[in-house]
Design a protein around this motif. Sequence first.
Motif, PDB file in Angstrom:
ATOM      1  N   ALA A   7       1.038 -53.271  17.179  1.00  0.00           N
ATOM      2  CA  ALA A   7       2.303 -52.891  16.552  1.00  0.00           C
ATOM      3  C   ALA A   7       2.814 -51.532  17.011  1.00  0.00           C
ATOM      4  N   GLY A   8       1.972 -50.750  17.736  1.00  0.00           N
ATOM      5  CA  GLY A   8       2.449 -49.501  18.301  1.00  0.00           C
ATOM      6  C   GLY A   8       1.682 -48.256  17.941  1.00  0.00           C
ATOM      7  N   ALA A   9       0.584 -48.358  17.189  1.00  0.00           N
ATOM      8  CA  ALA A   9      -0.177 -47.161  16.819  1.00  0.00           C
ATOM      9  C   ALA A   9      -0.752 -46.472  18.042  1.00  0.00           C
ATOM     10  N   ASP A  10      -0.664 -45.155  18.068  1.00  0.00           N
ATOM     11  CA  ASP A  10      -1.247 -44.344  19.134  1.00  0.00           C
ATOM     12  C   ASP A  10      -2.585 -43.741  18.723  1.00  0.00           C
ATOM     13  N   LEU A  11      -2.652 -43.212  17.497  1.00  0.00           N
ATOM     14  CA  LEU A  11      -3.844 -42.520  17.015  1.00  0.00           C
ATOM     15  C   LEU A  11      -4.235 -43.067  15.653  1.00  0.00           C
ATOM     16  N   LEU A  12      -5.540 -43.238  15.427  1.00  0.00           N
ATOM     17  CA  LEU A  12      -6.069 -43.592  14.117  1.00  0.00           C
ATOM     18  C   LEU A  12      -6.966 -42.450  13.665  1.00  0.00           C
ATOM     19  N   LEU A  13      -6.512 -41.707  12.658  1.00  0.00           N
ATOM     20  CA  LEU A  13      -7.213 -40.531  12.166  1.00  0.00           C
ATOM     21  C   LEU A  13      -8.153 -40.908  11.030  1.00  0.00           C
ATOM     22  N   GLY A  14      -9.317 -40.258  10.990  1.00  0.00           N
ATOM     23  CA  GLY A  14     -10.256 -40.500   9.910  1.00  0.00           C
ATOM     24  C   GLY A  14     -11.172 -39.320   9.676  1.00  0.00           C
ATOM     25  N   GLY A  15     -12.058 -39.496   8.710  1.00  0.00           N
ATOM     26  CA  GLY A  15     -13.049 -38.479   8.361  1.00  0.00           C
ATOM     27  C   GLY A  15     -14.328 -39.150   7.900  1.00  0.00           C
ATOM     28  N   HIS A  16     -14.809 -38.788   6.719  1.00  0.00           N
ATOM     29  CA  HIS A  16     -15.901 -39.430   6.005  1.00  0.00           C
ATOM     30  C   HIS A  16     -17.295 -39.072   6.519  1.00  0.00           C
ATOM     31  N   ILE A  17     -17.507 -39.070   7.837  1.00  0.00           N
ATOM     32  CA  ILE A  17     -18.857 -38.869   8.365  1.00  0.00           C
ATOM     33  C   ILE A  17     -19.090 -37.437   8.841  1.00  0.00           C
ATOM     34  N   HIS A  18     -18.104 -36.567   8.686  1.00  0.00           N
ATOM     35  CA  HIS A  18     -18.256 -35.138   8.979  1.00  0.00           C
ATOM     36  C   HIS A  18     -18.643 -34.894  10.444  1.00  0.00           C
ATOM     37  N   LEU A  19     -18.136 -35.716  11.315  1.00  0.00           N
ATOM     38  CA  LEU A  19     -18.467 -35.606  12.739  1.00  0.00           C
ATOM     39  C   LEU A  19     -17.182 -35.715  13.551  1.00  0.00           C
ATOM     40  N   PRO A  34      -4.259 -54.516  23.612  1.00  0.00           N
ATOM     41  CA  PRO A  34      -3.114 -54.636  24.523  1.00  0.00           C
ATOM     42  C   PRO A  34      -2.557 -53.316  25.027  1.00  0.00           C
ATOM     43  N   ARG A  35      -2.931 -52.219  24.378  1.00  0.00           N
ATOM     44  CA  ARG A  35      -2.419 -50.906  24.727  1.00  0.00           C
ATOM     45  C   ARG A  35      -3.536 -49.887  24.578  1.00  0.00           C
ATOM     46  N   ASP A  36      -3.313 -48.697  25.162  1.00  0.00           N
ATOM     47  CA  ASP A  36      -4.235 -47.590  24.948  1.00  0.00           C
ATOM     48  C   ASP A  36      -3.948 -46.931  23.602  1.00  0.00           C
ATOM     49  N   ALA A  37      -4.997 -46.638  22.870  1.00  0.00           N
ATOM     50  CA  ALA A  37      -4.909 -45.918  21.599  1.00  0.00           C
ATOM     51  C   ALA A  37      -6.258 -45.241  21.378  1.00  0.00           C
ATOM     52  N   TRP A  38      -6.291 -44.286  20.447  1.00  0.00           N
ATOM     53  CA  TRP A  38      -7.489 -43.462  20.285  1.00  0.00           C
ATOM     54  C   TRP A  38      -7.848 -43.299  18.810  1.00  0.00           C
ATOM     55  N   VAL A  39      -9.130 -43.172  18.557  1.00  0.00           N
ATOM     56  CA  VAL A  39      -9.608 -42.743  17.245  1.00  0.00           C
ATOM     57  C   VAL A  39      -9.805 -41.233  17.299  1.00  0.00           C
ATOM     58  N   VAL A  40      -9.357 -40.546  16.248  1.00  0.00           N
ATOM     59  CA  VAL A  40      -9.488 -39.095  16.143  1.00  0.00           C
ATOM     60  C   VAL A  40     -10.182 -38.794  14.816  1.00  0.00           C
ATOM     61  N   GLN A  41     -11.425 -38.358  14.903  1.00  0.00           N
ATOM     62  CA  GLN A  41     -12.220 -38.066  13.716  1.00  0.00           C
ATOM     63  C   GLN A  41     -12.320 -36.553  13.509  1.00  0.00           C
ATOM     64  N   ALA A  42     -12.252 -36.151  12.255  1.00  0.00           N
ATOM     65  CA  ALA A  42     -12.369 -34.738  11.906  1.00  0.00           C
ATOM     66  C   ALA A  42     -13.690 -34.484  11.196  1.00  0.00           C
ATOM     67  N   GLU A  54      -6.013 -34.499  26.416  1.00  0.00           N
ATOM     68  CA  GLU A  54      -4.620 -34.866  26.671  1.00  0.00           C
ATOM     69  C   GLU A  54      -4.500 -36.375  26.805  1.00  0.00           C
ATOM     70  N   MET A  55      -3.460 -36.937  26.217  1.00  0.00           N
ATOM     71  CA  MET A  55      -3.250 -38.368  26.263  1.00  0.00           C
ATOM     72  C   MET A  55      -1.823 -38.663  26.701  1.00  0.00           C
ATOM     73  N   LEU A  56      -1.687 -39.509  27.697  1.00  0.00           N
ATOM     74  CA  LEU A  56      -0.392 -40.069  28.046  1.00  0.00           C
ATOM     75  C   LEU A  56      -0.210 -41.329  27.219  1.00  0.00           C
ATOM     76  N   LEU A  57       0.872 -41.414  26.497  1.00  0.00           N
ATOM     77  CA  LEU A  57       1.053 -42.493  25.540  1.00  0.00           C
ATOM     78  C   LEU A  57       1.659 -43.719  26.205  1.00  0.00           C
ATOM     79  N   ASP A  58       1.154 -44.853  25.803  1.00  0.00           N
ATOM     80  CA  ASP A  58       1.556 -46.138  26.366  1.00  0.00           C
ATOM     81  C   ASP A  58       2.814 -46.599  25.657  1.00  0.00           C
ATOM     82  N   ARG A  59       3.952 -46.434  26.320  1.00  0.00           N
ATOM     83  CA  ARG A  59       5.226 -46.855  25.746  1.00  0.00           C
ATOM     84  C   ARG A  59       5.774 -48.041  26.528  1.00  0.00           C
ATOM     85  N   VAL A  60       5.994 -49.147  25.827  1.00  0.00           N
ATOM     86  CA  VAL A  60       6.483 -50.369  26.478  1.00  0.00           C
ATOM     87  C   VAL A  60       7.818 -50.764  25.872  1.00  0.00           C
TER      88      VAL A  60
END
Length: 270
Positions: free
Chosen positions: A179-191, A205-213, A264-270
């Motif tokens: 649907a178009g998400a680029d980043l999925l942010l999360g926490g919980h594991i402290h890592l 179908p596209r490039d996307a990333w998980v970003v944990q704090a 750095e991430m180049l975002l996949d825009r279609v």
Amino acid sequence: MSLLLQISDTHFGTERPNVVEALLRMASEQVPDIVVLSGDITQRARRSQFKAARAFVDRMAPPAMLAIPGNHDIPLFNLVARMFAPYANHQREFGADLEPIFDSADFLVIGVNTTRPSRHKNGEVSVEQIERVSRRLQQATRNQLRIVVTHQPVHVTRSEDERNVLRNADEAVQAWVKAGADLLLGGHIHLPYVRPLKDRLDDLPRDAWVVQAGTAVSSRVRSEAPNSVNLIRSSSTDKLSRCFIERWDYSASTHFFEFVDRTEMLLDRV
């Protein structure tokens, strides 16, 4: 360039005052356009802990703020409150909406409540939530950085953390990335870490990333990860969209949050 500050797992009730002050200094210097609190705001969901968290955010005074609950933000020992009013203290300080959305020219940030009062720790995302978030992502503009925020992670880097992965995570990732998400942010594991989601699901179908704090200000740090937060910088033109994910760690020697790494991430825009 617009700036988002991700703060997770503050666990107010176990906060370290010197780290709190250092994070406030960092925020005043970086001036984020929005602050995202990705759950476990408190240690035991007590009213006093939520008030302390709210005072912290008020001192930071960001132009915008988005907060979702974590499993620690539901009462653990007060079973009556857990059953009949599990989010009352959270909503008193951070608003009635447990799944807020921030929509600007540069960011679309969608919060998802993955906690369940019937579960002590594990998170879950429902079919209805997956579909709702997907529909909202499809409404994003081309220049928006599209971010979904959950508390529990959708992808982990170590086998021992696999038990902490969000229930129905793979189904959610497939749908949201499509649907178009680029980043999925999360926490919980402290890592803290940043990883391509294709490491988990290679048929995306596209490039996307998980970003944990990591844990931002709590004493509940892992041995291999100090207190840390993420800065996300978004830059978009008609021809190129990209973002930068920066990890900033608290230094016990300097008493400042210091830059550690940038992706750095180049975002996949279609």
